[in-house]
Scaffold this active site. Sequence first.
Site, PDB file in Angstrom:
ATOM      1  N   GLU A  24      29.513  26.549  32.648  1.00 54.79           N
ATOM      2  CA  GLU A  24      29.706  25.475  31.783  1.00 54.79           C
ATOM      3  C   GLU A  24      29.439  23.999  32.051  1.00 54.79           C
ATOM      4  O   GLU A  24      28.876  23.300  31.055  1.00 54.79           O
ATOM      5  CB  GLU A  24      31.406  25.266  31.577  1.00 54.79           C
ATOM      6  CG  GLU A  24      32.034  26.675  31.275  1.00 54.79           C
ATOM      7  CD  GLU A  24      31.783  27.063  29.694  1.00 54.79           C
ATOM      8  OE1 GLU A  24      30.932  26.490  29.062  1.00 54.79           O
ATOM      9  OE2 GLU A  24      32.260  28.214  29.414  1.00 54.79           O
TER      10      GLU A  24
ATOM     11  N   ARG B 171      26.664  22.576  29.631  1.00 53.36           N
ATOM     12  CA  ARG B 171      27.059  21.437  28.696  1.00 53.36           C
ATOM     13  C   ARG B 171      26.616  19.958  29.094  1.00 53.36           C
ATOM     14  O   ARG B 171      25.938  19.162  28.353  1.00 53.36           O
ATOM     15  CB  ARG B 171      28.514  21.558  28.379  1.00 53.36           C
ATOM     16  CG  ARG B 171      28.857  22.672  27.659  1.00 53.36           C
ATOM     17  CD  ARG B 171      30.445  22.652  27.367  1.00 53.36           C
ATOM     18  NE  ARG B 171      30.976  24.294  27.393  1.00 53.36           N
ATOM     19  CZ  ARG B 171      32.022  24.663  26.712  1.00 53.36           C
ATOM     20  NH1 ARG B 171      32.332  23.556  25.774  1.00 53.36           N
ATOM     21  NH2 ARG B 171      32.417  25.850  26.402  1.00 53.36           N
TER      22      ARG B 171
ATOM     23  N   ASP C  65      26.322  38.048  27.166  1.00 56.00           N
ATOM     24  CA  ASP C  65      25.482  37.447  26.266  1.00 56.00           C
ATOM     25  C   ASP C  65      24.168  36.700  26.761  1.00 56.00           C
ATOM     26  O   ASP C  65      23.217  37.181  26.471  1.00 56.00           O
ATOM     27  CB  ASP C  65      26.206  36.567  25.240  1.00 56.00           C
ATOM     28  CG  ASP C  65      27.246  35.586  25.796  1.00 56.00           C
ATOM     29  OD1 ASP C  65      27.165  35.456  27.267  1.00 56.00           O
ATOM     30  OD2 ASP C  65      28.072  34.864  25.267  1.00 56.00           O
TER      31      ASP C  65
ATOM     32  N   THR D 164      21.338  27.251  26.184  1.00 60.35           N
ATOM     33  CA  THR D 164      22.529  28.414  25.378  1.00 60.35           C
ATOM     34  C   THR D 164      23.556  27.217  24.719  1.00 60.35           C
ATOM     35  O   THR D 164      24.210  27.890  24.088  1.00 60.35           O
ATOM     36  CB  THR D 164      23.070  29.372  26.493  1.00 60.35           C
ATOM     37  OG1 THR D 164      23.827  30.111  25.719  1.00 60.35           O
ATOM     38  CG2 THR D 164      24.013  28.628  27.520  1.00 60.35           C
TER      39      THR D 164
ATOM     40  N   GLU E 189      27.065  30.710  17.152  1.00 63.60           N
ATOM     41  CA  GLU E 189      26.300  31.604  17.295  1.00 63.60           C
ATOM     42  C   GLU E 189      25.439  32.127  15.908  1.00 63.60           C
ATOM     43  O   GLU E 189      24.235  32.106  16.021  1.00 63.60           O
ATOM     44  CB  GLU E 189      26.702  32.748  17.961  1.00 63.60           C
ATOM     45  CG  GLU E 189      27.007  32.529  19.463  1.00 63.60           C
ATOM     46  CD  GLU E 189      28.328  31.775  19.737  1.00 63.60           C
ATOM     47  OE1 GLU E 189      29.040  31.686  19.013  1.00 63.60           O
ATOM     48  OE2 GLU E 189      28.553  31.231  20.844  1.00 63.60           O
TER      49      GLU E 189
HETATM   50  C1  DMJ Z   1      28.705  27.769  24.334  1.00 62.38           C
HETATM   51  O1  DMJ Z   1      29.377  27.333  25.434  1.00 62.38           O
HETATM   52  C2  DMJ Z   1      27.428  28.460  24.699  1.00 62.38           C
HETATM   53  O2  DMJ Z   1      26.693  28.827  23.636  1.00 62.38           O
HETATM   54  C3  DMJ Z   1      27.785  29.948  25.344  1.00 62.38           C
HETATM   55  O3  DMJ Z   1      26.292  30.494  25.665  1.00 62.38           O
HETATM   56  C4  DMJ Z   1      28.534  30.663  24.496  1.00 62.38           C
HETATM   57  N1  DMJ Z   1      29.683  30.151  24.406  1.00 62.38           N
HETATM   58  C5  DMJ Z   1      29.771  29.070  23.546  1.00 62.38           C
HETATM   59  C6  DMJ Z   1      29.699  28.811  22.247  1.00 62.38           C
HETATM   60  O4  DMJ Z   1      30.290  29.806  21.475  1.00 62.38           O
END
Ligand code: DMJ
Length: 631
Positions: free
Chosen positions: A220, A224, A364, A617, A530
């Site tokens: 995370e 982020r 994912d 991501t 997403e």
């Molecule tokens: C985000 O923190 C990122 O996209 C992660 O890969 C998946 N979950 C959240 C958003 O839903």
Amino acid sequence: MSKSLPYSMKDVHYDNAKFRQRSLIKVITQNILTSNIKRECIKCSTGRFLVLLMIFGVAYLMLTHTSHIPSSDGNAKNVGTEEGKNFFTDGRGRFRRFWRKPPRLPPRLSPDEIVTRNKSIHNSDKIESGPDWKVRQQRVKEAFIHAWSGYRNYAMGYDELMPLSHRGVDGLGGLGATIVDALDTAMIMGVDEVVHEAGSWIEKHLPERIDAKGQVNLFETTIRVLGGLLSAYHLSGGEHGGNASTTGPKPAVYLDNARNLADRLLIAFTSSPSAIPFSDVVLRDRSAHPAPNGLSSTAEVSTLQLEFNYLSSLTGDPKYGLESMKVLEHMKTLPKVKGLVPIYINPHTGEFSGDNIRLGSRGDSYYEYLIKVWLQNRGSNLTYLHDMYEESMKGVKELLVRKSVPNGLVFVGELPYGPKGAFSPKMDHLVCFLPGTLALGATKGIVKEKAMRENLLNFEDLQNLKLAEDLAKTCFEMYSVTSTGLAPEIAYFNVEGQSEGGPGGGNKNSKYVDDIIIKPADRHNLLRPETVESLFVLFRITEDPKYREWGWEIFEAFEKYTKVDSGGYTSLDDVTVLPPHRRDKMETFFLGETLKYLYLLFADRNVIPLDKYVFNTEAHPLPIQGNAGGK
Ligand code: DMJ
């Protein structure tokens, strides 16, 4: 088929809005004046006299006629009303109206021509409706400002906003995650005030937070905070990137913080006995430890490489890239199920743990980063990543893709007990990243038409692109099927011979109300990105305007049900009921991802072009090595 159709009286009277407001007398007169009788009569003087007589007669009737006057809203207005009175007494007005040139009839078109014409009007509307999309893009920007204002007013410095209770909460370790996650969105949108506020906070407070804070999650924090800082560095003009920003601190501030943070996060890799990092880091101690169950998530350990690679290239210090790439190099050697992997991995042994295979939570972004890390480093020796990606997508198609009944929505299910166990028709909203990734993997960010013209797509690519489009539709229908127009966290699909049964989304008008089941525990919405992420990528690649339309519908639903008047947006407890119960939490990715992707969906294609940037991501754009210029 292009025989012209005569307009009947009925057509004229009912089908054309311009005619709808005229009285019957006007219609009769007009028809007399434009008919063959008129043409015959005016050939002789008696005829001319008769025509004149008829005109005056009709005019007289018009003046003394006191029937109901249809109003513009279609309701009859009596002469007793003010409007009716004026109309009746103002004879000149009546004459003026009577002699007015008859409205032009629409051109006569065959049904085929009408269809074609409507289609082209429709299409050109969409293609040439730049200003419209600009207006919509502006609405997204306003939403971002509204989201930020709630956060700034009630939660500045906390990780997240609780918009209903007007408080902040540190759910991500206390590094002011919303600030860093939102910063590059503000830069892309050109919201200077937010760039200034966020940038100043980072300059003043982040160094001390990184030094003093306790436990954070490696994944995370990387996607982020580290990702946000690196993107901000580039977009603010660092390393000749983006547009040199006039607001906020110097780009070096972002890079210094990124480096300080990554130096501490690195311990998760270096203290592990295998190539697989531990899941958590204690920042102030520079120590790392595994999650309570001893396992790391597969997606988490394989979704760090874009960020660490870019940091190495910026600093010239290879250690970040080297440590993070060891994970993928090691994963290459592990046994898989047609390229698919279990969602847990053991950092002590380096082996996968359990049989659970899915592209939802914990699985994912493993698949996402295989292709994105390859794209980031195209030309270098990382073909094994492309191979792993291709193999895994074949596995997805073979083992996980099914169609729902009765209406055939294509979805990606799960194998909770491995390939020998039963298939589960469950799909997390998180899986909706896949359409975008598939499309990106197929054309490498190039517009489909160009890629086809230049013969760049093989059979596999075309198949993946088709699957991307089918899945994007399913993801969109996961929104449309609910009462709120917002997707649940998880959906189940009815499949032949394995009907799940259970409640739907509540929108009886949806064609797919019988295909999609939403269980009570899965009805929440966390403002996730997403689906709009995939719509953005698919729009850029296919240029099909439907993706913009779908994105707009989703945005409107967010506006309607998640916006909090005092500032911010909130997660929901249940998207299937009206009004939905609100949850009191604004996730950082709403500003970092959801609104950014919506904004970019409505933007010109040269804003963060897909062949020059790769989005981490968490939607932080990082330049593809040696390829990115400006915004
Ligand atoms: C985000 O923190 C990122 O996209 C992660 O890969 C998946 N979950 C959240 C958003 O839903």
